[in-house]
Every structure is written in structure tokens, then in C-alpha cells.
Design a protein around this motif. Structure first.
Motif, PDB file in Angstrom:
ATOM      1  N   LEU A  36       0.830  -1.194   0.000  1.00 17.60           N
ATOM      2  CA  LEU A  36       0.000   0.000   0.000  1.00 17.60           C
ATOM      3  C   LEU A  36       0.870   1.252   0.000  1.00 17.60           C
ATOM      4  CD1 LEU A  36      -3.198   0.592   2.006  1.00 17.60           C
ATOM      5  CD2 LEU A  36      -1.403   2.282   2.107  1.00 17.60           C
ATOM      6  N   GLU A  37       1.832   1.313   0.878  1.00 22.54           N
ATOM      7  CA  GLU A  37       2.715   2.484   0.985  1.00 22.54           C
ATOM      8  C   GLU A  37       3.506   2.708  -0.301  1.00 22.54           C
ATOM      9  OE1 GLU A  37       4.386   5.848   2.470  1.00 22.54           O
ATOM     10  OE2 GLU A  37       2.787   4.703   3.423  1.00 22.54           O
ATOM     11  N   THR A  38       4.040   1.658  -0.867  1.00 24.67           N
ATOM     12  CA  THR A  38       4.834   1.764  -2.093  1.00 24.67           C
ATOM     13  C   THR A  38       3.992   2.284  -3.254  1.00 24.67           C
ATOM     14  OG1 THR A  38       6.297  -0.017  -1.380  1.00 24.67           O
ATOM     15  CG2 THR A  38       6.235   0.443  -3.744  1.00 24.67           C
ATOM     16  N   ILE A  39       2.792   1.766  -3.397  1.00 24.03           N
ATOM     17  CA  ILE A  39       1.926   2.166  -4.506  1.00 24.03           C
ATOM     18  C   ILE A  39       1.428   3.599  -4.325  1.00 24.03           C
ATOM     19  CG2 ILE A  39      -0.290   1.694  -5.642  1.00 24.03           C
ATOM     20  CD1 ILE A  39       0.354  -1.338  -5.064  1.00 24.03           C
ATOM     21  N   VAL A  40       0.994   3.943  -3.126  1.00 22.23           N
ATOM     22  CA  VAL A  40       0.491   5.297  -2.898  1.00 22.23           C
ATOM     23  C   VAL A  40       1.627   6.314  -3.025  1.00 22.23           C
ATOM     24  CG1 VAL A  40      -0.569   6.858  -1.206  1.00 22.23           C
ATOM     25  CG2 VAL A  40      -1.489   4.550  -1.528  1.00 22.23           C
ATOM     26  N   ALA A  41       2.791   6.000  -2.480  1.00 27.15           N
ATOM     27  CA  ALA A  41       3.932   6.924  -2.563  1.00 27.15           C
ATOM     28  C   ALA A  41       4.385   7.110  -4.003  1.00 27.15           C
ATOM     29  CB  ALA A  41       5.093   6.408  -1.715  1.00 27.15           C
ATOM     30  N   GLY A  42       4.379   6.040  -4.786  1.00 29.64           N
ATOM     31  CA  GLY A  42       4.901   6.103  -6.144  1.00 29.64           C
ATOM     32  C   GLY A  42       3.898   6.498  -7.204  1.00 29.64           C
ATOM     33  N   ALA A  43       2.594   6.300  -6.922  1.00 28.59           N
ATOM     34  CA  ALA A  43       1.611   6.533  -7.986  1.00 28.59           C
ATOM     35  C   ALA A  43       0.240   6.934  -7.468  1.00 28.59           C
ATOM     36  CB  ALA A  43       1.491   5.278  -8.845  1.00 28.59           C
ATOM     37  N   GLY A  44       0.160   7.371  -6.239  1.00 28.78           N
ATOM     38  CA  GLY A  44      -1.142   7.698  -5.654  1.00 28.78           C
ATOM     39  C   GLY A  44      -1.935   8.732  -6.413  1.00 28.78           C
ATOM     40  N   GLN A  45      -1.247   9.665  -7.070  1.00 31.37           N
ATOM     41  CA  GLN A  45      -1.952  10.701  -7.828  1.00 31.37           C
ATOM     42  C   GLN A  45      -2.730  10.114  -9.001  1.00 31.37           C
ATOM     43  OE1 GLN A  45      -2.325  13.663  -6.808  1.00 31.37           O
ATOM     44  NE2 GLN A  45      -0.576  14.194  -5.558  1.00 31.37           N
ATOM     45  N   ARG A  46      -2.268   8.976  -9.529  1.00 30.50           N
ATOM     46  CA  ARG A  46      -2.897   8.399 -10.725  1.00 30.50           C
ATOM     47  C   ARG A  46      -3.561   7.044 -10.475  1.00 30.50           C
ATOM     48  NH1 ARG A  46       0.775   8.403 -15.668  1.00 30.50           N
ATOM     49  NH2 ARG A  46      -1.237   8.022 -16.658  1.00 30.50           N
ATOM     50  N   LEU A  47      -3.507   6.576  -9.251  1.00 28.95           N
ATOM     51  CA  LEU A  47      -4.108   5.289  -8.905  1.00 28.95           C
ATOM     52  C   LEU A  47      -5.625   5.394  -9.038  1.00 28.95           C
ATOM     53  CD1 LEU A  47      -3.806   2.399  -7.707  1.00 28.95           C
ATOM     54  CD2 LEU A  47      -3.895   3.481  -5.437  1.00 28.95           C
ATOM     55  N   ALA A  48      -6.215   4.580  -9.908  1.00 28.62           N
ATOM     56  CA  ALA A  48      -7.662   4.649 -10.149  1.00 28.62           C
ATOM     57  C   ALA A  48      -8.451   4.164  -8.944  1.00 28.62           C
ATOM     58  CB  ALA A  48      -8.037   3.836 -11.386  1.00 28.62           C
ATOM     59  N   TYR A  49      -7.968   3.128  -8.268  1.00 31.06           N
ATOM     60  CA  TYR A  49      -8.639   2.540  -7.112  1.00 31.06           C
ATOM     61  C   TYR A  49      -7.689   1.521  -6.497  1.00 31.06           C
ATOM     62  CZ  TYR A  49      -9.418  -0.834 -10.799  1.00 31.06           C
ATOM     63  OH  TYR A  49      -9.219  -1.680 -11.856  1.00 31.06           O
ATOM     64  N   LEU A  50      -7.978   1.137  -5.265  1.00 27.45           N
ATOM     65  CA  LEU A  50      -7.214   0.092  -4.583  1.00 27.45           C
ATOM     66  C   LEU A  50      -8.177  -1.028  -4.232  1.00 27.45           C
ATOM     67  CD1 LEU A  50      -4.283  -0.418  -3.538  1.00 27.45           C
ATOM     68  CD2 LEU A  50      -5.160   0.192  -1.284  1.00 27.45           C
ATOM     69  N   VAL A  51      -7.808  -2.262  -4.583  1.00 25.67           N
ATOM     70  CA  VAL A  51      -8.642  -3.430  -4.299  1.00 25.67           C
ATOM     71  C   VAL A  51      -8.151  -4.092  -3.020  1.00 25.67           C
ATOM     72  CG1 VAL A  51      -9.474  -5.660  -5.142  1.00 25.67           C
ATOM     73  CG2 VAL A  51      -9.073  -3.791  -6.760  1.00 25.67           C
ATOM     74  N   LEU A  52      -9.094  -4.333  -2.104  1.00 25.39           N
ATOM     75  CA  LEU A  52      -8.803  -4.981  -0.832  1.00 25.39           C
ATOM     76  C   LEU A  52      -9.430  -6.377  -0.852  1.00 25.39           C
ATOM     77  CD1 LEU A  52      -9.687  -1.985   1.523  1.00 25.39           C
ATOM     78  CD2 LEU A  52      -7.502  -2.508   0.395  1.00 25.39           C
ATOM     79  N   PRO A  53      -8.601  -7.422  -0.868  1.00 27.29           N
ATOM     80  CA  PRO A  53      -9.138  -8.780  -0.941  1.00 27.29           C
ATOM     81  C   PRO A  53      -9.353  -9.417   0.433  1.00 27.29           C
ATOM     82  CG  PRO A  53      -6.778  -8.859  -1.223  1.00 27.29           C
ATOM     83  CD  PRO A  53      -7.151  -7.396  -1.052  1.00 27.29           C
ATOM     84  N   LYS A  54     -10.237 -10.374   0.462  1.00 26.54           N
ATOM     85  CA  LYS A  54     -10.428 -11.309   1.560  1.00 26.54           C
ATOM     86  C   LYS A  54     -10.617 -10.737   2.956  1.00 26.54           C
ATOM     87  CE  LYS A  54      -7.758 -14.891  -0.721  1.00 26.54           C
ATOM     88  NZ  LYS A  54      -7.244 -14.049  -1.799  1.00 26.54           N
ATOM     89  N   PRO A  55     -11.376  -9.667   3.128  1.00 26.62           N
ATOM     90  CA  PRO A  55     -11.647  -9.292   4.517  1.00 26.62           C
ATOM     91  C   PRO A  55     -12.501 -10.384   5.164  1.00 26.62           C
ATOM     92  CG  PRO A  55     -13.080  -8.049   3.067  1.00 26.62           C
ATOM     93  CD  PRO A  55     -12.108  -8.813   2.193  1.00 26.62           C
ATOM     94  N   GLU A  56     -12.254 -10.631   6.423  1.00 29.63           N
ATOM     95  CA  GLU A  56     -13.093 -11.583   7.167  1.00 29.63           C
ATOM     96  C   GLU A  56     -14.314 -10.871   7.746  1.00 29.63           C
ATOM     97  OE1 GLU A  56     -12.770 -14.901   7.688  1.00 29.63           O
ATOM     98  OE2 GLU A  56     -10.934 -15.087   6.530  1.00 29.63           O
ATOM     99  N   CYS A  57     -14.194  -9.531   7.877  1.00 29.87           N
ATOM    100  CA  CYS A  57     -15.267  -8.732   8.461  1.00 29.87           C
ATOM    101  C   CYS A  57     -15.051  -7.272   8.062  1.00 29.87           C
ATOM    102  CB  CYS A  57     -15.268  -8.867   9.982  1.00 29.87           C
ATOM    103  SG  CYS A  57     -13.706  -8.375  10.740  1.00 29.87           S
ATOM    104  N   ALA A  58     -16.009  -6.430   8.403  1.00 31.22           N
ATOM    105  CA  ALA A  58     -15.901  -5.014   8.061  1.00 31.22           C
ATOM    106  C   ALA A  58     -14.680  -4.369   8.715  1.00 31.22           C
ATOM    107  CB  ALA A  58     -17.177  -4.280   8.467  1.00 31.22           C
ATOM    108  N   ALA A  59     -14.307  -4.799   9.907  1.00 31.51           N
ATOM    109  CA  ALA A  59     -13.150  -4.211  10.603  1.00 31.51           C
ATOM    110  C   ALA A  59     -11.862  -4.409   9.808  1.00 31.51           C
ATOM    111  CB  ALA A  59     -13.012  -4.804  12.002  1.00 31.51           C
TER     112      ALA A  59
END
Length: 185
Positions: free
Chosen positions: A80-103
Motif C-alpha cells: 500500500l505504501e509503495t503504490i500510494v507513494a509512487g503513484a497515488g496521484q494516478r491510482l484509479a482505485y485500490l482493491v482490498l481482498p479477503k476481509p473476514e469482516c468489516a473491521a
């Protein structure tokens, strides 16, 4: 949304995205996959490659997102840090896989927000959440209501795997893909 993990396949998907347009906009998004695309032990290098591709001129329409590892994987925060630091201005979205719950999704969204602020990115970065576990299905409405969640997607293959053999592999193919009693439930 098309997932691609290797540099070769991400570039190929971006070329196809550029060639298939309607009214000057691409017909599909591309997701650079750190979860299934990163070689084990080289997650940080793969995330750096993903950031480089997002920031590149190959990302013609700014419709390249990224999927990081799930909240239980030791590399998700580095990715997350590497992608946001290097390309956050142009990142279309971030996909979060496999949450077990909302938390779980809340934790990753909070980390994304902190990184966005730390790297002086003015716009919120949209989030796509992959619902791939029974707990996430139970919390789907809560997950969908979280800040910056743009979409929730159902990941059938990992959902079936989360049942540890109680659902046969045949339940991942059509016909019958959504008729097994555990999936219907």
C-alpha cells in the motif's frame, strides 16, 4: 475489471484497454495484481513495478488500479505504501481482498487514508472490496457503507475455498455456479 499480475500481462491489458474505447473512454479497467502477481519474497519489488506502471504513460486513461494482499499478509502495508507513494496521484482505485469482516476493510482503508495524507494526495482514492469469505458476506452491507468504497465484488473461487472442501470445485463452473446450498445460503 481485468486483473493482470505480471509486467507483460499488465502492459498487454493496458494496450487492449487503449484500443477498446467508447467516446474516448476505455471499456474496462485494469487491476495490477500484487496478491496473485507478486513472486513470493519479492512483494515489495512487485509493488514498486505496479507503482511504476500506474505512473507511466502506458496508463493512458488513468484507469489502472491495484490489488494488494489481504490484511493478514505481512506485506500488505508495504505494498500500500509503495503504490500510494509512487503513484497515488494516478491510482484509479485500490482493491482490498479477503476481509473476514468489516473491521478488516476499515483497517486497510484507514491505512490508505493515512498514506494518502502523508503523500499529499488531495483526492480520496476509491476502494474496491472483494467479498471472498463467509464473514465478509455477513458484513457486506457494513463494508459497502465504509468511506471511499466504490464497489464490492464477489470472489467466488476464494469463497468456495474458504469452505475447506465442503463445496466441490464443480460449484465454480457454470451451470451450477450459484446453486450449491452453501453458496445459496
Amino acid at each position: 475489471e481485468h486483473y493482470a499480475g505480471s509486467e507483460k500481462l499488465i502492459r498487454k491489458a493496458l494496450d487492449l484497454q487503449a484500443s477498446l474505447q467508447s467516446d474516448g473512454m476505455p471499456l474496462f479497467d485494469v487491476t495490477a495484481d500484487c496478491e496473485d502477481g507478486a513472486p513470493a519474497g519479492r512483494e515489495r519489488e512487485h509493488a514498486a513495478l505496479v507503482a511504476e506502471l500506474i505512473a507511466s504513460t502506458d496508463n493512458r486513461h488513468n484507469r489502472l488500479g491495484a490489488r494488494i494482499h489481504d490484511v493478514r499478509h505481512p506485506c500488505w502495508q508495504d505494498e500500500l505504501e509503495t503504490i500510494v507513494a509512487g503513484a497515488g496521484q494516478r491510482l484509479a482505485y485500490l482493491v482490498l481482498p479477503k476481509p473476514e469482516c468489516a473491521a478488516d476493510a476499515e483497517r486497510q482503508i484507514a491505512a490508505l487514508e493515512a498514506a494518502r495524507i502523508r503523500h499529499d494526495i488531495a483526492r480520496p482514492i476509491p476502494v474496491h472490496v472483494l467479498i471472498e469469505t463467509p464473514g465478509a458476506v455477513h458484513d457486506a452491507w457494513r463494508i459497502a457503507a465504509l468511506p471511499h468504497v466504490e464497489s464490492i465484488d464477489f470472489g467466488l473461487m476464494d469463497y468456495v475455498s474458504a469452505h475447506h472442501g465442503a463445496i466441490p470445485a464443480s460449484a465454480m463452473r457454470s451451470p451450477g455456479q450459484f446453486s450449491h446450498p452453501l453458496i445459496v445460503r
